[in-house]
Design an enzyme around this catalytic site. Structure first.
Site, PDB file in Angstrom:
ATOM      1  N   SER A 140       0.874  -1.173   0.000  1.00  0.00           N
ATOM      2  CA  SER A 140       0.000   0.000   0.000  1.00  0.00           C
ATOM      3  C   SER A 140       0.912   1.224   0.000  1.00  0.00           C
ATOM      4  O   SER A 140       2.108   1.110   0.326  1.00  0.00           O
ATOM      5  CB  SER A 140      -0.847  -0.010   1.284  1.00  0.00           C
ATOM      6  OG  SER A 140      -1.443   1.249   1.513  1.00  0.00           O
ATOM      7  N   TYR A 153      -1.998  -1.215  10.434  1.00  0.00           N
ATOM      8  CA  TYR A 153      -1.963  -1.334   8.969  1.00  0.00           C
ATOM      9  C   TYR A 153      -0.646  -0.775   8.420  1.00  0.00           C
ATOM     10  O   TYR A 153       0.013  -1.408   7.589  1.00  0.00           O
ATOM     11  CB  TYR A 153      -3.166  -0.574   8.399  1.00  0.00           C
ATOM     12  CG  TYR A 153      -3.432  -0.777   6.928  1.00  0.00           C
ATOM     13  CD1 TYR A 153      -4.203  -1.847   6.472  1.00  0.00           C
ATOM     14  CD2 TYR A 153      -2.947   0.127   5.981  1.00  0.00           C
ATOM     15  CE1 TYR A 153      -4.467  -2.017   5.121  1.00  0.00           C
ATOM     16  CE2 TYR A 153      -3.204  -0.040   4.627  1.00  0.00           C
ATOM     17  CZ  TYR A 153      -3.971  -1.111   4.203  1.00  0.00           C
ATOM     18  OH  TYR A 153      -4.231  -1.268   2.859  1.00  0.00           O
TER      19      TYR A 153
HETATM   20  P1  NAD Z   1     -11.387  -6.352   0.025  1.00  0.00           P
HETATM   21  O1  NAD Z   1     -11.984  -6.250   1.372  1.00  0.00           O
HETATM   22  O2  NAD Z   1     -12.230  -6.188  -1.186  1.00  0.00           O
HETATM   23  O3  NAD Z   1     -10.597  -7.731  -0.153  1.00  0.00           O
HETATM   24  C1  NAD Z   1      -9.922  -8.351   0.887  1.00  0.00           C
HETATM   25  C2  NAD Z   1      -9.900  -9.829   0.608  1.00  0.00           C
HETATM   26  O4  NAD Z   1      -9.197 -10.470   1.678  1.00  0.00           O
HETATM   27  C3  NAD Z   1     -11.293 -10.456   0.568  1.00  0.00           C
HETATM   28  O5  NAD Z   1     -11.336 -11.511  -0.387  1.00  0.00           O
HETATM   29  C4  NAD Z   1     -11.445 -11.045   1.968  1.00  0.00           C
HETATM   30  O6  NAD Z   1     -12.379 -12.108   2.053  1.00  0.00           O
HETATM   31  C5  NAD Z   1     -10.016 -11.519   2.188  1.00  0.00           C
HETATM   32  N1  NAD Z   1      -9.687 -11.777   3.582  1.00  0.00           N
HETATM   33  C6  NAD Z   1      -9.831 -10.966   4.648  1.00  0.00           C
HETATM   34  N2  NAD Z   1      -9.434 -11.599   5.768  1.00  0.00           N
HETATM   35  C7  NAD Z   1      -9.029 -12.845   5.380  1.00  0.00           C
HETATM   36  C8  NAD Z   1      -8.501 -13.960   6.064  1.00  0.00           C
HETATM   37  N3  NAD Z   1      -8.321 -13.950   7.397  1.00  0.00           N
HETATM   38  N4  NAD Z   1      -8.197 -15.064   5.358  1.00  0.00           N
HETATM   39  C9  NAD Z   1      -8.395 -15.125   4.021  1.00  0.00           C
HETATM   40  N5  NAD Z   1      -8.886 -14.075   3.313  1.00  0.00           N
HETATM   41  C10 NAD Z   1      -9.202 -12.961   3.992  1.00  0.00           C
HETATM   42  O7  NAD Z   1     -10.190  -5.278   0.043  1.00  0.00           O
HETATM   43  P2  NAD Z   1      -9.189  -4.742  -1.060  1.00  0.00           P
HETATM   44  O8  NAD Z   1      -9.235  -3.264  -0.969  1.00  0.00           O
HETATM   45  O9  NAD Z   1      -9.365  -5.405  -2.362  1.00  0.00           O
HETATM   46  O10 NAD Z   1      -7.803  -5.174  -0.388  1.00  0.00           O
HETATM   47  C11 NAD Z   1      -6.913  -6.099  -0.963  1.00  0.00           C
HETATM   48  C12 NAD Z   1      -5.501  -5.736  -0.549  1.00  0.00           C
HETATM   49  O11 NAD Z   1      -5.165  -4.460  -1.103  1.00  0.00           O
HETATM   50  C13 NAD Z   1      -5.294  -5.612   0.966  1.00  0.00           C
HETATM   51  O12 NAD Z   1      -4.042  -6.172   1.326  1.00  0.00           O
HETATM   52  C14 NAD Z   1      -5.287  -4.111   1.180  1.00  0.00           C
HETATM   53  O13 NAD Z   1      -4.557  -3.747   2.316  1.00  0.00           O
HETATM   54  C15 NAD Z   1      -4.609  -3.649  -0.091  1.00  0.00           C
HETATM   55  N6  NAD Z   1      -4.832  -2.246  -0.421  1.00  0.00           N
HETATM   56  C16 NAD Z   1      -6.084  -1.760  -0.623  1.00  0.00           C
HETATM   57  C17 NAD Z   1      -6.241  -0.412  -0.933  1.00  0.00           C
HETATM   58  C18 NAD Z   1      -7.583   0.202  -1.174  1.00  0.00           C
HETATM   59  O14 NAD Z   1      -7.651   1.440  -1.270  1.00  0.00           O
HETATM   60  N7  NAD Z   1      -8.646  -0.569  -1.316  1.00  0.00           N
HETATM   61  C19 NAD Z   1      -5.117   0.427  -1.008  1.00  0.00           C
HETATM   62  C20 NAD Z   1      -3.870  -0.098  -0.786  1.00  0.00           C
HETATM   63  C21 NAD Z   1      -3.734  -1.447  -0.500  1.00  0.00           C
END
Ligand code: NAD
Length: 258
Positions: A140, A153
């Site tokens: 991130s 985080y």
């Molecule tokens: P999201 O909530 O759509 O997806 C998260 C996924 O992780 C889901 O499939 C969820 O079921 C799974 N998950 C959560 N806990 C779990 C566990 N204990 N075991 C197995 N699976 C689990 O969120 P997203 O925004 O797509 O996030 C995906 C990644 O991207 C994360 O690592 C997040 O930190 C990172 N990220 C997101 C953003 C943003 O702005 N959305 C920005 C930077 C980084």
């Protein structure tokens, strides 16, 4: 396009958001996919299968090392190899350091950081035997800079950038690369929760809360899309990226350029 035909990719947390988009992006290049996550798995599997590849699902809880070991073993058994590992599963919780619940701290470190150690630990021996592998850690901007209310985080994401560098260096003379992708704001379920909280706290509409959230950090004023991140992941898996090693590659509308 089939530059990844015959490869197998495991995308943790691929039932929604960025993980699902990356799974679809890799499947469009011909990679078979192991899906993982707690979201709507049937819809995710159907969307990936529509790309014409083999798909399976494993419900490992990424906070549990024993389940992660089984996830890697089952992926190798089902598809014959694990070539591309996308460490994407993640959760968020916001509170100041003094108010941060200890159980939330532990879960975020386990899911957002330690899981990537365990998956890599178990996947690397097979990649080494085949002398080819791609490990992409979804970090991130918070792997590069801090923000208030996000201690666990930010700590986890800075940690995964460090893990990325060490994994890349230890394998630098092999066909295995390891890189991190550092997205800015992406409108996924993880971020929608923060939009909802802001709309409620400030008594503003969903649209106004989205605008406020994105524009206070991201100079472009626009969200990054999951599909744009998927395209970067596909590039990092391809032959032109074989000398990209240990990078923390931001795609953030200018956030970390400030
Ligand atoms: P999201 O909530 O759509 O997806 C998260 C996924 O992780 C889901 O499939 C969820 O079921 C799974 N998950 C959560 N806990 C779990 C566990 N204990 N075991 C197995 N699976 C689990 O969120 P997203 O925004 O797509 O996030 C995906 C990644 O991207 C994360 O690592 C997040 O930190 C990172 N990220 C997101 C953003 C943003 O702005 N959305 C920005 C930077 C980084």
């Amino acid at each position: 396009m089939s530059q990844l035909k015959g490869k197998t990719a495991l995308v943790t947390g691929s039932t929604s958001g960025i993980g699902l988009a990356i799974a679809i992006g890799l499947a469009k290049q011909g990679a078979n996919i192991m899906v993982n996550g707690f979201g709507e798995k049937d819809a995710a599997i159907a969307a990936i299968k529509a790309c014409g590849v083999e798909v399976d699902y494993h419900g490992a809880d990424m906070s549990k090392p024993v389940e992660i070991e089984d996830l890697i073993a089952q992926t190798e058994k089902r598809f014959g190899s694990l070539d591309i590992l996308i460490n994407n599963a993640g959760i968020q919780h916001t509170a100041s350091v003094e108010d941060f619940p200890a159980d939330k701290w532990e879960s975020i470190i386990a899911i957002n950081l330690s899981s990537a150690f365990y998956t890599s630990h178990h996947a690397l021996p097979g990649m080494k035997r085949r002398n080819w592998g791609r490990i992409i850690n979804i970090a991130s901007v918070h792997g590069l800079v801090g923000s208030i209310q996000k201690s666990a985080y930010v700590a986890a994401k800075h940690g995964i950038v460090g893990l990325t560098k060490v994994t890349a260096l230890e394998n630098a003379k092999t066909g295995i690369t390891c890189n991190a992708i550092c997205p800015g704001w992406v409108l996924t379920p993880l971020v929608q929760k923060q939009v909802d909280a802001r709309a409620e706290r400030e008594g503003i509409s969903n649209e106004a809360a989205k605008d406020a959230l994105v524009s206070e950090k991201q100079p472009s004023g626009s969200f990054v899309s999951p599909e744009q991140l998927a395209a970067l992941a596909v590039f990092l898996c391809g032959p032109d990226a074989s000398e990209v090693r240990g990078a923390a590659w931001n795609m953030d509308g200018g956030w970390t350029a400030q």
